[in-house]
Design a protein around this motif. Structure first.
Motif, PDB file in Angstrom:
ATOM      1  N   ASP A 116      40.277  42.949  52.331  1.00 20.35           N
ATOM      2  CA  ASP A 116      40.162  43.767  51.474  1.00 20.35           C
ATOM      3  C   ASP A 116      41.422  43.559  50.432  1.00 20.35           C
ATOM      4  N   ARG A 117      42.258  42.907  50.455  1.00 19.51           N
ATOM      5  CA  ARG A 117      43.074  42.326  50.067  1.00 19.51           C
ATOM      6  C   ARG A 117      44.002  40.966  48.745  1.00 19.51           C
ATOM      7  N   THR A 144      36.268  46.846  47.374  1.00 18.66           N
ATOM      8  CA  THR A 144      36.983  47.424  48.087  1.00 18.66           C
ATOM      9  C   THR A 144      38.231  46.719  48.354  1.00 18.66           C
ATOM     10  N   ALA A 145      38.630  45.648  47.366  1.00 14.78           N
ATOM     11  CA  ALA A 145      40.168  44.883  47.700  1.00 14.78           C
ATOM     12  C   ALA A 145      40.836  45.231  46.113  1.00 14.78           C
ATOM     13  N   THR A 146      42.170  44.979  46.987  1.00 13.29           N
ATOM     14  CA  THR A 146      43.342  45.867  46.454  1.00 13.29           C
ATOM     15  C   THR A 146      44.413  44.570  45.941  1.00 13.29           C
TER      16      THR A 146
END
Length: 648
Positions: A116-117, A144-146
């Protein structure tokens, strides 16, 4: 008493006063921090004047300020830090700012440490701004990743950098955690493991089209791990193979394709295998087993799934069904088990045989009617080959059409005159394809092969004449012949007229030269053995060459009538023999065992050696009469070896 009461009242009010003081402090501190944050934000906002966006980033930690970012100029940096330091209530200013510099090389890296990152590091274009770049990358981020941007602004970014960054980020969406993509000036490199088979296929498609102006550097993408590896081989009626399932590495793919090419014997191979990894399975070994089974199919599918090998389809013949069952029962590699078997056998229609001549071997595949036919055809083929190995992969089965052995024998005779090619017998038709060194030989086969077919058979010839002859002048022909034979003397073993393996490259070069020198004739002179050399045992090749070279008796003038009568009788015998041959057409030809001949020596052996060279040149395509004995020439010494010369 009143004094005591007053004292007690004052003491009772102390807790209330303490609570009021604590509440005031609690409410006042956030207000001070909020004021500091608002003032710091205003300072940062003002650094964006004349820039794509504010270059200053300020983080409030209690009453401390942490300043970061890259200022366009040193005065801009000092002015911003001065304003931050002057904010009322600030306890400490932590300076982590810098100046925008030229980055060479310009390197930007994005990594996926967690699902998710994503984290970006290195340099980002100063003219775009951190916020704007993140906004451009958001549409291609993994779901859903930042993105955590830890880059520093710098000058020197390549044109269209955002396109390259978006391309790199989008590739990470198909990779597992730990994957990394780097933009190094105009080169994009990617490392990681595909998340799935579909993702791996998508990556291969995308990697073929990098952004305009950019190229791919190091790409190390592992295929996904597949818990249950699958492999399939499908044989089509035309003999071609379709490979499916999973393959663990480029090396394994090459090994499987090489084994398939050998099994297909010149037929097409359709590789549809997908890259995937599995634990502990030897893919090439499994594939070889599948191919061994598929070789016994006329049409069908062999599959390895869930540790078992299954097969379904039409077997080559009735005997092949039992062979496949025995192979799956007794000859599987360790760790494999037999699965389902669904096979049928049907009459062989059309009856098929293929003979393929390559650079170093001749391969026979298909069916033959019986062992006698096999021996007859092999006995006809082998004497016409000098260096090629014969690989017999034929099977015995009934159903051959009448005249089969005669038609195949004619096709073999034609095939051995080509430098490479194939005869394909299908039903009652023969097709010859390949390449001849000489256009004249190719044209001649188009006439002679159909004429040699038995009744009811047809033949098609698709033979090219090779490269166009250069037509060199005699002087150049002589010079090139000298180049081909200098330093490569052709010396036979004592007492032998059998060609040695090292003769072939030289004689092939001479045959090719004859094509470019159509007005020249190659004359050959044999050589003697060294003095006192011990003769070898009887040499069938020398004996056969000596018999062919022996002068034929000529009828004396007084016996012309007797000779004519003998000729008439011979004609009658030939006609009756032809009738007997027609009746015995279905019977296999008998192989005569070679009768040991006396060992030749001296001039006879030298002549036999010259004839062996002539025979090879003719089989290499040199037309009849263009390679001859040098009449009247004395044999050469063993030191000189075979003599080759051109004569107009």
């Amino acid at each position: 008493m009143s004094f005591i009461r007053t004292r007690l009242g004052w003491l009772a009010g102390l807790p209330a006063l303490a609570l009021i003081g604590v509440a005031s402090a609690y409410l006042a501190v956030p207000s001070i921090e909020d004021e500091i944050a608002r003032a710091a934000a205003e300072v940062a906002r003002r650094t964006g004047e004349g820039q794509p966006e504010p270059w200053l980033r300020v983080r409030v930690e209690g009453r401390d300020l942490v300043a970061a970012g890259e200022a366009p100029q040193s005065p801009d940096r000092e002015a911003a830090l001065g304003r931050l330091a002057g904010i009322e209530g600030t306890r400490r200013l932590i300076d982590r700012t810098g100046l925008i510099e030229e980055a060479s090389p310009f390197v930007w890296t994005v990594e996926r440490p967690a699902a998710d990152r994503l984290e970006a590091a290195g340099s980002r274009p100063a003219e775009i701004g951190a916020f704007e770049l993140v906004q451009r990358l958001k549409p291609v981020l993994p779901r859903t990743a930042t993105l955590d941007d830890r880059t520093r602004a710098a000058r020197g970014a390549p044109p269209d950098f955002p396109d390259a960054a978006a391309y790199a980020v989008e590739r990470l969406a198909d990779l597992t955690t730990g994957s990394v993509a780097t933009v190094h000036d105009t080169v994009i490199s990617i490392r990681g493991e595909a998340a799935s088979l579909a993702a791996y296929d998508a990556l291969r498609t995308a990697l073929a089209r990098p952004p305009q102006g950019f190229s791919l550097g190091t790409v190390e993408i592992l295929p996904p791990v597949v818990a249950d590896l699958r492999l399939t081989v499908e044989r089509r009626p035309d003999g071609s193979l379709e490979l499916g399932g999973h393959v663990a590495s480029p090396e394994a793919r090459e090994a499987i394709r090489a084994a398939a090419a050998e099994s297909a014997e010149g037929a097409a191979i359709d590789d549809r295998m997908q890259d995937a990894r599995s634990l502990g399975l030897d893919g090439p070994a499994v594939a070889r087993t599948l191919l061994k089974v598929a070789a016994l199919l006329h049409e069908g599918r062999v599959a390895y799934e869930q540790g078992r090998i299954s097969v379904a389809g039409i077997a080559l013949d009735a005997g092949a069904v039992g062979e496949i069952e025995a192979l799956l029962r007794d000859d599987l590699p360790s760790g494999l088990a037999a699965g389902s078997v669904a096979l049928t056998a049907r009459p062989i229609v059309p009856y098929v045989l293929r003979v393929r001549r390559g650079a170093d071997s001749v391969t026979l595949s298909g069916h033959l009617p019986d062992e006698a036919a096999r021996e007859s055809l092999l006995a006809r083929l082998r004497p016409r080959l000098f260096r090629e190995a014969v690989r017999d992969r034929t099977r015995l089965a009934a159903g051959a059409p009448d005249g089969f052995t005669i038609a195949v024998a004619a096709g073999l005779d034609a095939l051995t005159t080509l430098s490479g090619g194939e005869i394909a017998v299908r039903g009652t038709s023969v097709r010859l394809s390949g390449t001849s060194l000489y256009p004249e030989a190719a044209a001649r086969l188009s006439r002679t092969l159909p004429a040699a077919m038995p009744a009811g058979w047809s033949a098609a010839v698709a033979v090219s004449g090779g490269e166009t002859a250069a037509r060199l002048d005699p002087q150049e022909c002589g010079r090139r012949l000298a180049e081909r034979i200098v330093g490569h003397p052709l010396r036979f073993a004592p007492g032998s007229a059998a060609l040695a393996a090292e003769f072939y490259p030289v004689l092939d070069a001479v045959a090719a030269l004859a094509r470019d020198c159509p007005t020249e004739r190659i004359e050959i002179v044999g050589h003697l053995d060294p003095p006192n050399a011990k003769p070898a045992e009887a040499d069938p090749v020398a004996a056969e060459a000596a018999r062919e070279s022996a002068p034929k008796p000529t009828p004396a003038p007084a016996k012309k009538a007797e000779a004519k009568s003998a000729k008439d009788e011979k004609g009658k015998d030939d006609k009756s023999r032809a009738k007997r041959d027609d009746k015995a057409d279905a019977k296999p030809a008998q192989i005569e065992k070679p009768v040991p001949a006396p060992v030749e020596t001296g001039a006879d052996l030298a002549r036999a050696r010259a004839l062996a060279v002539i025979d090879y040149l003719q089989k290499a395509g040199v037309p009849l009469g263009r390679a001859t004995l040098a009449e009247g020439a004395a044999p050469l010494t063993e030191r000189q070896g075979i003599g080759l010369a051109l004569r107009s």
